[in-house]
Scaffold this active site. Structure first.
Site, PDB file in Angstrom:
ATOM      1  N   HIS A 183       3.846 -11.830  -1.682  1.00  0.00           N
ATOM      2  CA  HIS A 183       3.703 -10.786  -0.925  1.00  0.00           C
ATOM      3  C   HIS A 183       2.707 -11.397   0.198  1.00  0.00           C
ATOM      4  CE1 HIS A 183       3.559  -6.571   0.252  1.00  0.00           C
ATOM      5  NE2 HIS A 183       2.372  -6.878   0.643  1.00  0.00           N
ATOM      6  N   ASP A 234       3.827   5.622  -3.252  1.00  0.00           N
ATOM      7  CA  ASP A 234       3.516   4.891  -2.387  1.00  0.00           C
ATOM      8  C   ASP A 234       4.092   5.286  -1.119  1.00  0.00           C
ATOM      9  OD1 ASP A 234       1.971   2.754  -1.216  1.00  0.00           O
ATOM     10  OD2 ASP A 234       3.906   2.068  -0.832  1.00  0.00           O
ATOM     11  N   ARG A 245      -0.770   8.224   5.267  1.00  0.00           N
ATOM     12  CA  ARG A 245      -1.744   7.465   5.662  1.00  0.00           C
ATOM     13  C   ARG A 245      -1.533   6.941   7.109  1.00  0.00           C
ATOM     14  NH1 ARG A 245      -1.667   2.578   2.120  1.00  0.00           N
ATOM     15  NH2 ARG A 245      -3.454   1.946   3.243  1.00  0.00           N
ATOM     16  N   SER A 287      -1.641   0.292  -2.596  1.00  0.00           N
ATOM     17  CA  SER A 287      -0.236   0.420  -2.004  1.00  0.00           C
ATOM     18  C   SER A 287       0.454  -0.648  -2.460  1.00  0.00           C
ATOM     19  CB  SER A 287      -0.553   0.664  -0.545  1.00  0.00           C
ATOM     20  OG  SER A 287       0.557   0.599  -0.051  1.00  0.00           O
ATOM     21  N   LYS A 316       3.606  -1.562  -5.689  1.00  0.00           N
ATOM     22  CA  LYS A 316       5.076  -2.124  -5.529  1.00  0.00           C
ATOM     23  C   LYS A 316       5.300  -3.311  -6.086  1.00  0.00           C
ATOM     24  CE  LYS A 316       4.169  -1.279  -1.117  1.00  0.00           C
ATOM     25  NZ  LYS A 316       3.795  -0.725   0.372  1.00  0.00           N
TER      26      LYS A 316
HETATM   27  N1  URA Z   1       1.035  -3.096   3.215  1.00  0.00           N
HETATM   28  C1  URA Z   1       1.145  -2.050   2.360  1.00  0.00           C
HETATM   29  O1  URA Z   1       2.575  -2.137   1.797  1.00  0.00           O
HETATM   30  N2  URA Z   1       0.410  -1.141   2.133  1.00  0.00           N
HETATM   31  C2  URA Z   1      -0.603  -0.952   2.972  1.00  0.00           C
HETATM   32  O2  URA Z   1      -1.315  -0.214   2.687  1.00  0.00           O
HETATM   33  C3  URA Z   1      -0.744  -2.011   3.873  1.00  0.00           C
HETATM   34  C4  URA Z   1      -0.130  -3.087   3.965  1.00  0.00           C
END
Ligand code: URA
Length: 445
Positions: A82, A161, A168, A183, A187
């Site tokens: 990621h 999220d 946000r 966040s 995931k």
């Molecule tokens: N990527 C994400 O998935 N969440 C965030 O808060 C910032 C970057």
């Protein structure tokens, strides 16, 4: 429990218990807690922060708020990768086939771009026919058959999220370390891989602008991953300059293909070797040194490129575009000229990502559509010496009416100097459960 009391507690800087956090996250996901109370809580977190226990509790609660993906039908150790988001970051398209070519299964769900950052799914969709939405059985069988599948992230993962991120985005509460960490990690944990490699971008084109903030974010995410039973490693990598020579969608796919064929830019190639090498290391394929060598070899012997071709074909993509990248459409080109003699000293990379968005390569709102042919080619990057009037970038766009403003904004994002700038390092640190390694890690140094 009352949401009012939890907001008050956080406002005063007191830590919340795991039960309180779970009650809040599940209540918000179920629609029982209104947006205005959650927004107030998120703003309190921006000012007061959360400790590692709270951040972990928030992550796990968010991960369990939706579907928990079970990848056990895929044979072998599954390693996810990621990136925290940047400009010109097409590394998944390269590092994932490299890792798969070296024998580890890659079952990767990626996201779309938003704001100034690009997204792997948008890039893949510029290959005509390529399917990014597959059902679970098809996804698993492709990974078992050819070793890799890259698809779009299921909306059912980490439902909390999705709702919290949307809030946000409109309440100026994105840039909070515990909120970013929870966040991303919610995931990743819900996506079900056994191990996680994080590419934490740092600099002017990243959410975290300083190395110290990026290391702190990485340490938090590594801590959460390990507590959730997933081996996690993070590389802190430079995003003060766009990665590679292009930003956009089709144009980045072409650059990824060239890199897989061994003809990519040096920075992109080097970073992908480190990403794929660390994925192999996390899968237990040997020492880091051996894994880096294997990753490098997968480009030299053509196996990573072959793996990418097989994946594109298996997912319905038109392979002739990969074999002959000149088939990808390009929008009309508009040259940006150097306004003076000198060295290109710095690039405000977030601004450059925003220029790519203006040209049609990105979207401001999730529902906007993108132009796969739009983007930027960076002819000169930080450190280059140029003469006034030389072409420093090409802007590709069908929005001719935006070119003057985009050019002005591009130039305003650059700084110039009479002296060469100090060369920056591409990989600044590696964060594991054992600690932070900051040694020089580039190839051959
Ligand atoms: N990527 C994400 O998935 N969440 C965030 O808060 C910032 C970057």
């Amino acid at each position: 429990m009352r949401m009012y009391d939890l907001i008050e507690k956080k406002k005063l800087g007191h830590p919340l218990t795991a039960q309180e956090i779970d009650w809040m996250v599940q209540g918000f996901t179920a629609g029982e807690i209104p947006d205005y109370q959650m927004s107030a809580f998120l703003m309190a977190v921006c000012f007061q922060g959360m400790n590692l226990q709270e951040t972990t509790a928030m992550t796990l609660s968010m991960a369990h708020s939706g579907e928990m993906s079970d990848l056990s039908a895929i044979h072998g150790v599954k390693v996810d990768k990621h990136s925290t988001g940047g400009v010109g970051d097409k590394t998944t398209l390269i590092a994932a086939p490299m890792a798969a070519a070296c024998g580890i299964p890659v079952a990767k769900m990626s996201g779309r771009g938003l704001g100034f950052t690009g997204g792997t799914v948008d890039k893949l969709e510029s290959i005509p026919g390529y399917q990014t939405a597959l059902d679970r059985e098809e996804f698993f069988s492709i990974v078992n058959e050819i070793g890799i599948s890259l698809i779009g992230q299921s909306g059912a993962l980490a439902a909390a999220d999705k709702k919290i991120y949307a809030l946000r985005d409109v309440t100026a509460t994105v840039d909070s370390l515990p909120l970013i960490a929870s966040s991303i990690m919610s995931k990743k944990i819900a996506a079900g891989a056994d191990a996680i490699l994080l590419d934490v971008k740092t600099g002017s084109g990243a959410f975290m602008k300083t190395v110290e903030d990026s290391v702190a974010l990485a340490q938090t995410m590594v801590g959460i991953g390990e507590q959730a039973g997933r081996r996690t490693v993070a590389l802190i990598t430079d995003m003060n300059t766009p990665l590679g020579d292009t930003a956009g969608n089709a144009i980045e796919v072409v650059e990824a293909i060239q890199t897989l064929r061994g003809k990519g830019p040096q920075d992109l190639t080097e970073l992908c070797i480190h990403l794929a090498g660390n994925m192999l290391y996390l899968a237990g394929k040997g020492t880091l040194k051996d894994c880096l060598a294997d990753a490098k070899r997968s480009i030299a012997d053509g196996s990573a490129y072959e793996t990418f071709c097989r994946m594109v074909q298996r997912q319905g993509g038109d392979l002739s575009y990969v074999q002959e990248p000149s088939k990808f459409p390009t929008a009309p080109a508009f040259a940006v000229l150097a306004p003076q003699d000198g060295y290109l000293a710095a690039m405000q990379t977030e601004e450059i990502g925003a220029v790519a968005g203006m040209l049609g390569a990105g979207r401001e709102k999730k529902e906007d559509s993108i132009d796969p042919a739009a983007g930027i080619r960076f002819v000169k990057k930080t450190g280059a010496q140029v003469q006034r009037g030389e072409v420093i970038a090409q802007l590709y766009t069908h929005r001719e009416e935006k070119v003057a403003e985009a050019t002005e904004r591009y130039l305003a994002a650059l700084s110039w100097s009479n002296q060469p700038p100090k060369p920056s390092r591409l990989i600044l640190a590696r964060v594991t459960a054992e600690g932070v390694e900051r040694q020089q890690m580039q190839e051959g140094k």
